[in-house]
Design an enzyme around this catalytic site. Structure first.
Site, short mmCIF file in Angstrom:
data_model
loop_
_atom_site.label_atom_id
_atom_site.label_comp_id
_atom_site.label_asym_id
_atom_site.label_seq_id
_atom_site.Cartn_x
_atom_site.Cartn_y
_atom_site.Cartn_z
N GLU A 1 42.69 26.76 43.93
CA GLU A 1 41.86 25.64 43.53
C GLU A 1 42.70 24.37 43.43
OE1 GLU A 1 39.47 23.78 43.45
OE2 GLU A 1 38.05 24.66 42.02
N ARG B 1 40.46 35.15 39.73
CA ARG B 1 39.02 35.06 39.92
C ARG B 1 38.61 35.19 41.39
NH1 ARG B 1 41.18 30.18 38.30
NH2 ARG B 1 40.61 28.25 39.39
N HIS C 1 37.95 28.88 46.30
CA HIS C 1 37.54 28.02 45.18
C HIS C 1 36.76 26.81 45.68
CE1 HIS C 1 40.48 30.32 42.74
NE2 HIS C 1 41.11 30.38 43.90
N HIS D 1 34.45 32.08 44.44
CA HIS D 1 34.48 33.16 43.44
C HIS D 1 33.27 33.10 42.52
CE1 HIS D 1 35.50 30.28 40.27
NE2 HIS D 1 36.34 29.73 41.14
#
Length: 228
Positions: A87, A60, A179, A9
């Site tokens: 993440e 995100r 991520h 991202h």
């Protein structure tokens, strides 16, 4: 020849503020929005196209994907979101400033928490303002209270094998917007990177990584889209 593009991202607001983010849902910064749009324009200009998209359930990564697809005129593509692409969970470090933690406990300890393969940070307390167990998107999910990179790999790879690899074997062109650590998990698997080396792999925000794969999903080539 199956093609897989991995995209971290764009810069998030907490990236900008140098805070440990993990499972907290920090949105993109203005720079991050620009990075995502630029990635989409670059992919379109270089002739990339996709058949299927995957992302996490974090804003995100989802927003980055949408901005990329908008620039490519491909917002209509089928997209699957799954928490297993989230993440790494940074436990009790969540929300803390990285430099302030270095000042508090020392650079060597912070480096262990950030870069060791199998040592997770201290667990996040259940009553922390950054706890997400009650978030509707995690209904039915056992939300971790902390994760090492090894723990992250243990949830990312089964999802890859069950959902993403079959699409690639069908010859579909796939993009994954995710991520730093969930993408490290995939890169470790695809490129056969040893445990002691994967922690040193840095994945920049908003820079598409291209994997050209053989039919058996072994790697033919790997490069940043900006390089070719």
């Amino acid at each position: 020849m199956p093609t897989l593009v991995l995209l971290r991202h764009g810069q998030s607001q907490w990236n900008l503020e140098n805070r440990f983010t993990g499972w907290w849902d920090s949105d993109l910064s203005e720079k991050g929005i620009g990075e995502a749009r630029q990635a989409g324009r670059m992919l379109a200009d270089k002739g990339y196209d996709f058949d299927r998209c995957f992302t996490s359930v974090q804003t995100r990564a989802i927003r980055t994907l949408h901005l990329v697809l908008h620039e490519m005129g491909r917002l209509w593509l089928p997209t699957t979101k799954n928490w297993q692409l989230n993440e790494r969970h940074y436990g009790d470090l969540t929300g803390l400033n990285k430099q302030e933690m270095i000042d508090k406990v020392g650079a060597s300890q912070v480096k262990i928490w950030r870069r060791s393969f199998d040592i997770p940070p201290p667990p996040l307390e259940a009553d922390s303002p950054y706890a997400v167990a009650g978030d509707r998107r995690y209904a039915g999910v056992t939300v971790p209270d902390s994760e090492s990179l090894k723990d992250t790999i243990a949830r990312v790879l089964p999802y890859f094998e069950a959902e993403i690899a079959p699409a690639l074997r069908r010859g579909e062109r796939v993009i994954i917007s995710a991520h730093g650590n969930s993408l490290r998990a995939l890169e470790k698997h695809l490129s056969n990177i040893p445990d002691d080396e994967i922690v040193g792999l840095e994945i920049p925000t908003g820079q598409p990584i291209v994997y050209e794969l053989n039919d058996d999903l072994t790697v033919k080539d790997r490069y940043y889209a900006s390089e070719r």
